[in-house]
Design a protein around this motif. Structure first.
Motif, PDB file in Angstrom:
ATOM      1  N   SER A  86      50.902  26.173 -66.582  1.00 54.16           N
ATOM      2  CA  SER A  86      50.149  25.165 -67.319  1.00 54.16           C
ATOM      3  C   SER A  86      50.437  25.284 -68.801  1.00 54.16           C
ATOM      4  O   SER A  86      50.818  26.346 -69.299  1.00 54.16           O
ATOM      5  CB  SER A  86      48.643  25.323 -67.060  1.00 54.16           C
ATOM      6  OG  SER A  86      48.165  26.537 -67.628  1.00 54.16           O
ATOM      7  N   GLY A  87      50.261  24.180 -69.521  1.00 50.31           N
ATOM      8  CA  GLY A  87      50.464  24.160 -70.960  1.00 50.31           C
ATOM      9  C   GLY A  87      49.500  23.194 -71.619  1.00 50.31           C
ATOM     10  O   GLY A  87      49.181  22.140 -71.061  1.00 50.31           O
TER      11      GLY A  87
ATOM     12  N   VAL B 162      51.289  31.198 -66.831  1.00 50.95           N
ATOM     13  CA  VAL B 162      51.735  31.279 -65.436  1.00 50.95           C
ATOM     14  C   VAL B 162      50.587  31.812 -64.583  1.00 50.95           C
ATOM     15  O   VAL B 162      49.871  32.734 -64.986  1.00 50.95           O
ATOM     16  CB  VAL B 162      52.962  32.202 -65.318  1.00 50.95           C
ATOM     17  CG1 VAL B 162      53.373  32.366 -63.862  1.00 50.95           C
ATOM     18  CG2 VAL B 162      54.119  31.648 -66.144  1.00 50.95           C
ATOM     19  N   TYR B 163      50.410  31.234 -63.400  1.00 51.99           N
ATOM     20  CA  TYR B 163      49.299  31.649 -62.547  1.00 51.99           C
ATOM     21  C   TYR B 163      49.660  31.537 -61.071  1.00 51.99           C
ATOM     22  O   TYR B 163      50.634  30.884 -60.688  1.00 51.99           O
ATOM     23  CB  TYR B 163      48.045  30.806 -62.845  1.00 51.99           C
ATOM     24  CG  TYR B 163      48.214  29.322 -62.633  1.00 51.99           C
ATOM     25  CD1 TYR B 163      47.932  28.726 -61.411  1.00 51.99           C
ATOM     26  CD2 TYR B 163      48.635  28.490 -63.682  1.00 51.99           C
ATOM     27  CE1 TYR B 163      48.062  27.361 -61.229  1.00 51.99           C
ATOM     28  CE2 TYR B 163      48.771  27.127 -63.515  1.00 51.99           C
ATOM     29  CZ  TYR B 163      48.482  26.562 -62.277  1.00 51.99           C
ATOM     30  OH  TYR B 163      48.622  25.206 -62.097  1.00 51.99           O
ATOM     31  N   GLY B 164      48.864  32.177 -60.233  1.00 51.44           N
ATOM     32  CA  GLY B 164      48.978  32.072 -58.792  1.00 51.44           C
ATOM     33  C   GLY B 164      47.749  31.399 -58.222  1.00 51.44           C
ATOM     34  O   GLY B 164      46.656  31.457 -58.811  1.00 51.44           O
ATOM     35  N   VAL B 165      47.915  30.727 -57.081  1.00 48.86           N
ATOM     36  CA  VAL B 165      46.830  29.981 -56.453  1.00 48.86           C
ATOM     37  C   VAL B 165      46.694  30.396 -54.994  1.00 48.86           C
ATOM     38  O   VAL B 165      47.694  30.493 -54.274  1.00 48.86           O
ATOM     39  CB  VAL B 165      47.091  28.455 -56.506  1.00 48.86           C
ATOM     40  CG1 VAL B 165      45.924  27.685 -55.883  1.00 48.86           C
ATOM     41  CG2 VAL B 165      47.355  27.993 -57.919  1.00 48.86           C
ATOM     42  N   VAL B 166      45.467  30.643 -54.568  1.00 49.53           N
ATOM     43  CA  VAL B 166      45.159  30.770 -53.146  1.00 49.53           C
ATOM     44  C   VAL B 166      44.003  29.832 -52.855  1.00 49.53           C
ATOM     45  O   VAL B 166      43.102  29.661 -53.683  1.00 49.53           O
ATOM     46  CB  VAL B 166      44.796  32.221 -52.743  1.00 49.53           C
ATOM     47  CG1 VAL B 166      46.003  33.132 -52.851  1.00 49.53           C
ATOM     48  CG2 VAL B 166      43.641  32.758 -53.574  1.00 49.53           C
ATOM     49  N   GLY B 167      44.032  29.195 -51.694  1.00 53.77           N
ATOM     50  CA  GLY B 167      42.978  28.250 -51.376  1.00 53.77           C
ATOM     51  C   GLY B 167      42.815  28.055 -49.887  1.00 53.77           C
ATOM     52  O   GLY B 167      43.695  28.393 -49.088  1.00 53.77           O
ATOM     53  N   ILE B 168      41.670  27.517 -49.523  1.00 50.96           N
ATOM     54  CA  ILE B 168      41.386  27.214 -48.125  1.00 50.96           C
ATOM     55  C   ILE B 168      40.697  25.858 -48.080  1.00 50.96           C
ATOM     56  O   ILE B 168      39.948  25.504 -49.000  1.00 50.96           O
ATOM     57  CB  ILE B 168      40.510  28.310 -47.475  1.00 50.96           C
ATOM     58  CG1 ILE B 168      40.437  28.099 -45.963  1.00 50.96           C
ATOM     59  CG2 ILE B 168      39.121  28.368 -48.105  1.00 50.96           C
ATOM     60  CD1 ILE B 168      39.875  29.294 -45.213  1.00 50.96           C
TER      61      ILE B 168
ATOM     62  N   GLN C 231      44.515  32.578 -60.520  1.00 49.13           N
ATOM     63  CA  GLN C 231      44.531  33.792 -61.342  1.00 49.13           C
ATOM     64  C   GLN C 231      45.712  33.738 -62.301  1.00 49.13           C
ATOM     65  O   GLN C 231      46.863  33.610 -61.866  1.00 49.13           O
ATOM     66  CB  GLN C 231      44.638  35.040 -60.468  1.00 49.13           C
ATOM     67  CG  GLN C 231      44.696  36.336 -61.246  1.00 49.13           C
ATOM     68  CD  GLN C 231      43.430  36.600 -62.051  1.00 49.13           C
ATOM     69  OE1 GLN C 231      42.353  36.680 -61.483  1.00 49.13           O
ATOM     70  NE2 GLN C 231      43.567  36.732 -63.364  1.00 49.13           N
ATOM     71  N   TYR C 232      45.428  33.808 -63.607  1.00 45.88           N
ATOM     72  CA  TYR C 232      46.482  33.738 -64.615  1.00 45.88           C
ATOM     73  C   TYR C 232      47.096  35.102 -64.866  1.00 45.88           C
ATOM     74  O   TYR C 232      46.402  36.125 -64.903  1.00 45.88           O
ATOM     75  CB  TYR C 232      45.931  33.164 -65.922  1.00 45.88           C
ATOM     76  CG  TYR C 232      45.927  31.660 -65.951  1.00 45.88           C
ATOM     77  CD1 TYR C 232      46.921  30.954 -66.623  1.00 45.88           C
ATOM     78  CD2 TYR C 232      44.943  30.933 -65.286  1.00 45.88           C
ATOM     79  CE1 TYR C 232      46.933  29.565 -66.645  1.00 45.88           C
ATOM     80  CE2 TYR C 232      44.946  29.542 -65.298  1.00 45.88           C
ATOM     81  CZ  TYR C 232      45.950  28.874 -65.981  1.00 45.88           C
ATOM     82  OH  TYR C 232      45.963  27.495 -65.988  1.00 45.88           O
ATOM     83  N   PHE C 233      48.423  35.105 -65.054  1.00 48.25           N
ATOM     84  CA  PHE C 233      49.162  36.317 -65.373  1.00 48.25           C
ATOM     85  C   PHE C 233      49.637  36.331 -66.822  1.00 48.25           C
ATOM     86  O   PHE C 233      50.128  37.345 -67.311  1.00 48.25           O
ATOM     87  CB  PHE C 233      50.380  36.451 -64.442  1.00 48.25           C
ATOM     88  CG  PHE C 233      50.017  36.337 -62.986  1.00 48.25           C
ATOM     89  CD1 PHE C 233      49.147  37.236 -62.399  1.00 48.25           C
ATOM     90  CD2 PHE C 233      50.532  35.320 -62.199  1.00 48.25           C
ATOM     91  CE1 PHE C 233      48.806  37.133 -61.063  1.00 48.25           C
ATOM     92  CE2 PHE C 233      50.206  35.203 -60.869  1.00 48.25           C
ATOM     93  CZ  PHE C 233      49.335  36.121 -60.291  1.00 48.25           C
ATOM     94  N   SER C 234      49.532  35.199 -67.510  1.00 46.49           N
ATOM     95  CA  SER C 234      49.906  35.112 -68.918  1.00 46.49           C
ATOM     96  C   SER C 234      49.036  34.045 -69.578  1.00 46.49           C
ATOM     97  O   SER C 234      48.337  33.294 -68.901  1.00 46.49           O
ATOM     98  CB  SER C 234      51.391  34.778 -69.086  1.00 46.49           C
ATOM     99  OG  SER C 234      51.681  33.478 -68.571  1.00 46.49           O
TER     100      SER C 234
END
Length: 212
Positions: A147-148, A173-179, A194-197
């Motif tokens: 995202s920016g 940069v991020y990761g996504v988990v969902g249901i 969850q963002y990593f940066s």
């Protein structure tokens, strides 16, 4: 320690999704139907901002924000992967609002107006959707995203010559988990990012999607 473990798990899941797609398509479509197409989605987010980033002089906002937005999504049944391109409007809780005396040139109204603290964020996500359960109506998603911030500022709405300030909060940069669950022509899901940066910690998203 828990936050670090969560970030590690999400990063691993995102990398696993990327490598599995690179190795070859995974098709969980029970009828082996071959179809692709675009869909739309809308979402509401509860966003957590990094504590230090929110408190710094260039930001001066609370550690939580609300976001609403939408996306266009391209889906392929061959791989079960989805590309999502979207936009979110963030509404900060401001700790440094200001007022300015303004005059409406159309109606002649005069008075003090208070500033708002908002941001426009663009994002892109990519990853698979794995279906399960009765008639494959439930699904689990794993995605990687970036995202920016196109605009992040403290300003008075609808004022062309008013004072404004930049709010230095950046995406990353991020990761996504969902249901989620398919209900007729709509998909309703709950996703965790969850963002990593960048300056965002994480967010919880309620999302509704449908074909067009």
């Amino acid at each position: 320690m828990t936050n670090l473990l969560l970030k590690t798990c999400l990063l691993g899941a995102s990398l696993l999704a990327a490598t599995s797609f690179a190795a070859g398509p995974y098709n969980n479509n029970p009828n082996n139907a071959d179809y692709t197409g675009w869909s739309w989605s809308g979402h509401v987010d509860h966003v957590n901002i990094d504590k230090e980033a929110a408190a710094k002089f260039e930001a001066r906002v609370e550690e939580t924000a609300t976001a609403v937005g939408g996306a266009a999504e391209y889906y392929s049944s061959r791989s079960e992967n989805t590309l999502s391109l979207g936009v979110s409007f963030l509404f900060y809780r401001d700790n440094a609002a200001f007022s300015q005396y303004v005059r409406d040139n159309w109606y002649g109204d005069e008075g003090y107006e208070e500033s708002d603290a908002n941001a426009l964020m663009l994002f892109a996500e990519y990853g698979p959707k794995y279906r399960f359960g009765q008639d494959n109506m439930s699904f689990f998603t794993i995605r990687g995203g970036v995202s920016g911030m196109l605009a992040s500022e403290r300003s008075i709405s609808n004022c062309s010559n008013c004072y404004e300030e930049d709010i230095e909060i950046n995406g990353g940069v991020y990761g996504v988990v969902g249901i989620g669950q398919t209900l007729g022509s709509l998909d309703i899901s709950l996703q965790f990012q969850q963002y990593f940066s960048g300056d965002l910690d994480n967010s919880l998203r309620l999302k509704i999607a449908g074909a067009f």
